[in-house]
Design a protein around this motif. Structure first.
Motif, short mmCIF file in Angstrom:
data_model
loop_
_atom_site.label_atom_id
_atom_site.label_comp_id
_atom_site.label_asym_id
_atom_site.label_seq_id
_atom_site.Cartn_x
_atom_site.Cartn_y
_atom_site.Cartn_z
N CYS A 198 78.72 39.90 -30.56
CA CYS A 198 78.52 41.03 -29.63
C CYS A 198 79.90 41.56 -29.20
O CYS A 198 80.71 40.82 -28.63
N PHE A 199 80.15 42.82 -29.49
CA PHE A 199 81.44 43.43 -29.19
C PHE A 199 81.76 43.34 -27.69
O PHE A 199 82.88 43.03 -27.29
N SER A 200 80.73 43.62 -26.88
CA SER A 200 80.94 43.65 -25.42
C SER A 200 81.11 42.25 -24.84
O SER A 200 81.98 42.03 -23.99
N CYS A 201 80.31 41.30 -25.28
CA CYS A 201 80.34 39.96 -24.66
C CYS A 201 81.44 39.07 -25.23
O CYS A 201 81.94 38.19 -24.53
N ARG A 202 81.81 39.27 -26.50
CA ARG A 202 82.69 38.29 -27.14
C ARG A 202 83.99 38.84 -27.72
O ARG A 202 84.76 38.10 -28.30
N ILE A 203 84.22 40.15 -27.59
CA ILE A 203 85.47 40.68 -28.14
C ILE A 203 86.31 41.39 -27.06
O ILE A 203 87.53 41.28 -27.07
N THR A 204 85.65 42.06 -26.12
CA THR A 204 86.43 42.88 -25.18
C THR A 204 86.47 42.34 -23.75
O THR A 204 86.94 43.02 -22.85
N ARG A 205 85.98 41.12 -23.52
CA ARG A 205 86.02 40.57 -22.16
C ARG A 205 87.33 39.80 -21.97
O ARG A 205 87.59 38.81 -22.67
N GLY A 206 88.11 40.23 -20.98
CA GLY A 206 89.38 39.56 -20.71
C GLY A 206 89.19 38.14 -20.22
O GLY A 206 90.14 37.34 -20.28
N TYR A 207 88.01 37.80 -19.74
CA TYR A 207 87.75 36.45 -19.25
C TYR A 207 86.96 35.62 -20.27
O TYR A 207 86.42 34.57 -19.93
N ASN A 208 86.91 36.10 -21.50
CA ASN A 208 86.23 35.33 -22.56
C ASN A 208 87.02 35.44 -23.86
O ASN A 208 86.47 35.64 -24.94
#
Ligand SMILES: [Zn+2]
Length: 277
Positions: free
Chosen positions: A246-256
């Protein structure tokens, strides 16, 4: 009777109702939605009640040649219900450039008045929480899961400001010559928000039933927000979805950031598999 089903879900006269719905699931002919469904809601809320629903607009990538234009008359992308509500006499719409909300009833104007580009995308949810309004999903319990107070909690904890998808998105305000708006946060993917359902149940803050043919649930906003905030403050990754790339949940989260390599490998594998299929 729609009104009876809404009362069984916990709706009261004078309530603030935050509603998201999939109208197609209710089983009421399109031409009668206003009379039967919206009429049923208004019947229960009465003259002291307020109805709020998201009326978000299309968003472009920053590098798009023709950026999406956001204005008061931009058609919402959040379904027919928002459009229907905005057609009603006395309806109001907040002026956040990407995440506008629509409202009708006694407190709609005051709830939506301060929702500007300078605050949280989901700022109107704060008034719903403060008044302990009822949040309801009708016909979208599984395919558009969860409640918008999660996004507010993510903002209040500084998480959605560290969702770097915000750097990719923009809209133009008002017209094609209008100023370009760059979001200060990105609420992002909510496909995992259904994970909170078990927590609402655990709190005794959960009702369910059918409105027409539509499976529906409702929770009170104050208790829901309190639980969501508490969980997110110790586990910010709790409501991320299960999609490995998931682009939003696993690529662009600074805390993940730890998820990025795995997500990129998963995405690449999927693309290669697709190419050779
Ligand atoms: Zn996701």
């Amino acid at each position: 009777m729609v009104a009876n089903r809404l009362v069984e879900l916990g709706l009261k006269s004078g309530d603030i109702l935050y509603l998201r719905c999939g109208l197609g699931r209710i089983g009421i002919p399109r031409t009668q939605i206003e009379e039967i469904f919206l009429g049923g809601i208004r019947e229960v809320l009465g003259s002291e009640g307020t109805l709020i629903t998201p009326a978000f607009v299309p968003i472009s990538f920053r590098w798009s040649k023709n950026l999406a234009i956001s204005s008061e008359s931009t058609k919402p992308v959040t379904g027919l219900f928002a459009s229907l509500l905005l057609e009603q006499s006395g309806a109001v719409r907040s002026n956040h450039p990407t995440h506008s909300f629509a409202g009708l009833g006694k407190n709609a104007k005051s709830i939506l008045a301060g929702h500007s580009e300078h605050g949280a995308c989901f700022e109107p949810m704060r008034a719903v929480v403060d008044a302990d309004g009822l949040m309801m999903l009708v016909g979208c319990v599984a395919d558009s899961p969860g409640f918008s107070t999660v996004h507010l909690a993510q903002y209040d904890l500084g998480l959605s400001q560290r969702h770097y998808a915000k750097w990719l998105l923009a809209v133009r305000k008002g017209s094609e010559n209008g100023e370009v708006f760059h979001p200060i946060e990105s609420p992002g993917c909510s496909n995992g928000f259904g994970k909170f359902y078990r927590d609402y149940i655990d709190d005794g803050n959960f009702s369910c039933g059918y409105v027409g043919n539509a499976w529906s649930i409702a929770v009170r906003a104050a208790k829901a927000y309190e639980r969501e905030y508490r969980i997110l403050s110790t586990n910010p990754l709790y409501p991320l979805c299960d999609q490995a790339d998931c682009f939003s949940c696993r690529i662009t989260r600074g805390y993940n950031k730890r998820a990025v390599p795995g997500a990129l490998i998963s995405k690449a594998t999927r693309l290669v598999t697709k190419a050779f299929r």
